[in-house]
Design an enzyme around this catalytic site. Structure first.
Site, mmCIF file in Angstrom:
data_model
loop_
_atom_site.group_PDB
_atom_site.id
_atom_site.type_symbol
_atom_site.label_atom_id
_atom_site.label_comp_id
_atom_site.label_asym_id
_atom_site.label_seq_id
_atom_site.Cartn_x
_atom_site.Cartn_y
_atom_site.Cartn_z
ATOM 1 N N MET A 44 -65.389 -39.097 -51.021
ATOM 2 C CA MET A 44 -65.373 -38.592 -49.643
ATOM 3 C C MET A 44 -66.783 -38.612 -49.057
ATOM 4 O O MET A 44 -67.073 -37.932 -48.061
ATOM 5 C CB MET A 44 -64.795 -37.183 -49.593
ATOM 6 C CG MET A 44 -63.324 -37.161 -50.037
ATOM 7 S SD MET A 44 -62.399 -35.799 -49.359
ATOM 8 C CE MET A 44 -63.259 -34.418 -50.072
ATOM 9 N N ALA A 46 -71.023 -38.138 -48.716
ATOM 10 C CA ALA A 46 -72.056 -37.142 -49.042
ATOM 11 C C ALA A 46 -72.394 -37.298 -50.523
ATOM 12 O O ALA A 46 -72.300 -36.368 -51.318
ATOM 13 C CB ALA A 46 -71.590 -35.724 -48.710
ATOM 14 N N GLY A 50 -73.694 -37.599 -59.284
ATOM 15 C CA GLY A 50 -72.393 -37.633 -59.968
ATOM 16 C C GLY A 50 -71.595 -38.861 -59.550
ATOM 17 O O GLY A 50 -71.018 -39.569 -60.380
ATOM 18 N N HIS A 51 -71.597 -39.144 -58.249
ATOM 19 C CA HIS A 51 -70.882 -40.328 -57.755
ATOM 20 C C HIS A 51 -71.513 -41.605 -58.317
ATOM 21 O O HIS A 51 -70.815 -42.557 -58.668
ATOM 22 C CB HIS A 51 -70.930 -40.391 -56.221
ATOM 23 C CG HIS A 51 -70.223 -39.263 -55.528
ATOM 24 N ND1 HIS A 51 -70.890 -38.318 -54.784
ATOM 25 C CD2 HIS A 51 -68.914 -38.936 -55.458
ATOM 26 C CE1 HIS A 51 -70.019 -37.457 -54.274
ATOM 27 N NE2 HIS A 51 -68.814 -37.799 -54.672
ATOM 28 N N GLN A 75 -55.816 -33.748 -47.080
ATOM 29 C CA GLN A 75 -55.979 -32.897 -48.265
ATOM 30 C C GLN A 75 -56.738 -31.613 -47.982
ATOM 31 O O GLN A 75 -56.996 -30.827 -48.883
ATOM 32 C CB GLN A 75 -56.642 -33.677 -49.399
ATOM 33 C CG GLN A 75 -58.126 -33.936 -49.219
ATOM 34 C CD GLN A 75 -58.661 -34.810 -50.335
ATOM 35 O OE1 GLN A 75 -58.287 -35.967 -50.477
ATOM 36 N NE2 GLN A 75 -59.533 -34.248 -51.166
ATOM 37 N N GLN A 169 -57.075 -32.506 -60.223
ATOM 38 C CA GLN A 169 -56.834 -33.699 -59.410
ATOM 39 C C GLN A 169 -56.573 -34.909 -60.313
ATOM 40 O O GLN A 169 -55.729 -35.757 -60.019
ATOM 41 C CB GLN A 169 -58.055 -33.951 -58.518
ATOM 42 C CG GLN A 169 -58.009 -35.248 -57.754
ATOM 43 C CD GLN A 169 -59.127 -35.341 -56.734
ATOM 44 O OE1 GLN A 169 -58.999 -34.868 -55.625
ATOM 45 N NE2 GLN A 169 -60.247 -35.944 -57.109
HETATM 46 P P1 AMP Z 1 -65.554 -36.348 -53.846
HETATM 47 O O1 AMP Z 1 -66.397 -37.264 -53.020
HETATM 48 O O2 AMP Z 1 -66.102 -34.984 -54.005
HETATM 49 O O3 AMP Z 1 -64.104 -36.412 -53.492
HETATM 50 O O4 AMP Z 1 -65.628 -36.960 -55.320
HETATM 51 C C1 AMP Z 1 -65.353 -38.311 -55.581
HETATM 52 C C2 AMP Z 1 -65.307 -38.495 -57.072
HETATM 53 O O5 AMP Z 1 -66.541 -38.110 -57.646
HETATM 54 C C3 AMP Z 1 -64.201 -37.634 -57.730
HETATM 55 O O6 AMP Z 1 -63.568 -38.405 -58.718
HETATM 56 C C4 AMP Z 1 -65.010 -36.511 -58.326
HETATM 57 O O7 AMP Z 1 -64.394 -35.930 -59.458
HETATM 58 C C5 AMP Z 1 -66.298 -37.218 -58.712
HETATM 59 N N1 AMP Z 1 -67.388 -36.260 -58.847
HETATM 60 C C6 AMP Z 1 -67.708 -35.266 -57.976
HETATM 61 N N2 AMP Z 1 -68.729 -34.541 -58.453
HETATM 62 C C7 AMP Z 1 -69.072 -35.083 -59.643
HETATM 63 C C8 AMP Z 1 -70.055 -34.772 -60.633
HETATM 64 N N3 AMP Z 1 -70.905 -33.751 -60.486
HETATM 65 N N4 AMP Z 1 -70.111 -35.546 -61.741
HETATM 66 C C9 AMP Z 1 -69.258 -36.586 -61.909
HETATM 67 N N5 AMP Z 1 -68.307 -36.924 -61.013
HETATM 68 C C10 AMP Z 1 -68.212 -36.193 -59.904
#
Ligand code: AMP
Length: 295
Positions: A44, A46, A50-51, A75, A169
């Site tokens: 999503m 930002a 982690g991404h 969502q 999720q």
């Molecule tokens: P989001 O943009 O928050 O929807 O996250 C996109 C993907 O990145 C999802 O699969 C999350 O589980 C993963 N994600 C978010 N935060 C982290 C993190 N700190 N470490 C690893 N993966 C992450």
């Protein structure tokens, strides 16, 4: 706690941007005909480290890394949460390019929901839809399924990469993949944390400096549970974790010790079953989630 994978030299400094599903589909078809294996990282935006860890995992297994940025209105059960969701597109594009992403899919809402967001299909997610996150965010997982089914049917990736941070999720998406009988390999990537243990999250940038300090209490509480966990009644361990969150001014939605397979709460642990602890709590008006495997 950073993982240096995304500092590897990018295999290309070019990233192709698609806004239209039809263009992406057309391009992917030619790539797949050439025998290239595709990996998909839905986000999503930002973006944070982690991404980038997901992108690095994707690059290590697939010939082509396709990333999407789409803040999925379906969502968000709380419209204010949707409005306040952080956006940093220019920086995201820079990070993805540096990390060696081949394709960014950046659709507008009507591209994903051409018929609007009413009268959408319903997925049978069983109890998973209603427990933990589902209880506090009604409709959330149906919304996740709406966007994931559309994205997966469009990209038809060989590999899908998502983060352990969103554990429930992942169980939902796994179920969706089985319901739709999609031939995709699903990979769960470990959670990347800040030095003080806070799980990296797009929402962290909305914390004030004081809230940011307090926020480390979530991973402290999870670590406390892991250290104290013994067979038998899980009540006292949960109580101690709640005290850690209370002391850091968290307003807690849930702290749960649950069976890893289906998130069923564990009241009396037999010492053997695979379990994890999950927390969702508010620091001010920022809702944070995290989890930790306990054995
Ligand atoms: P989001 O943009 O928050 O929807 O996250 C996109 C993907 O990145 C999802 O699969 C999350 O589980 C993963 N994600 C978010 N935060 C982290 C993190 N700190 N470490 C690893 N993966 C992450």
């Amino acid at each position: 706690m950073g993982w240096p994978g995304w500092f590897l030299p990018a295999k290309t400094l070019k990233m192709i941007l698609f806004k239209k599903s039809s263009d992406l589909r057309h391009w992917l078809k030619s790539q797949k005909e050439g025998g290239r294996k595709t990996g998909f990282v839905p986000t999503m935006g930002a973006l944070h480290e982690g991404h980038m860890h997901l992108v690095a995992s994707c690059r290590s297994l697939a010939d082509l890394c396709i990333c999407s940025i789409f803040v999925n209105p379906a969502q968000f059960n709380d419209p204010k949460d949707f409005e306040k969701y952080p956006v940093s597109l220019e920086k995201d594009i820079e990070m993805l390019t540096k990390a060696g992403t081949d394709v960014l899919f950046l659709p507008a809402v009507p591209e994903i929901y051409p018929q609007g967001e009413t009268g959408l299909e319903k997925y049978d997610l069983g109890e998973l839809e209603f427990i933990l996150e589902g209880r506090y965010r009604p409709g959330h997982f149906q919304g996740v399924c709406q966007v994931m089914s559309r994205l997966l049917k469009l990209v038809e990736p060989d590999h899908l990469f998502m983060g352990q941070k969103d554990f429930q999720q992942n169980l939902v998406v796994n179920r969706l993949i089985r319901l739709l009988q999609l031939p995709v390999q699903f990979h769960i990537v470990p959670t990347i944390r800040e030095a003080d243990g806070l799980a990296q999250s797009s929402r962290n940038r909305r914390l004030t400096p004081e809230q940011r300090k307090n926020a480390a209490a979530i991973s402290q509480a999870l670590n406390d549970i892991r250290q104290k966990m013994v067979a038998g009644d899980t009540g006292p361990v949960l109580e101690a974790a709640r005290e850690i969150l209370d002391a850091a001014h968290f307003k807690t939605d849930y702290i749960s010790i649950s069976r890893s397979a289906d998130l069923k709460p564990i009241v009396n642990w037999n010492g053997k079953e695979q379990v994890l602890a999950l927390i969702a709590a508010f620091q001010g008006d920022v809702r944070l989630i995290d989890n930790m495997l306990l054995n």
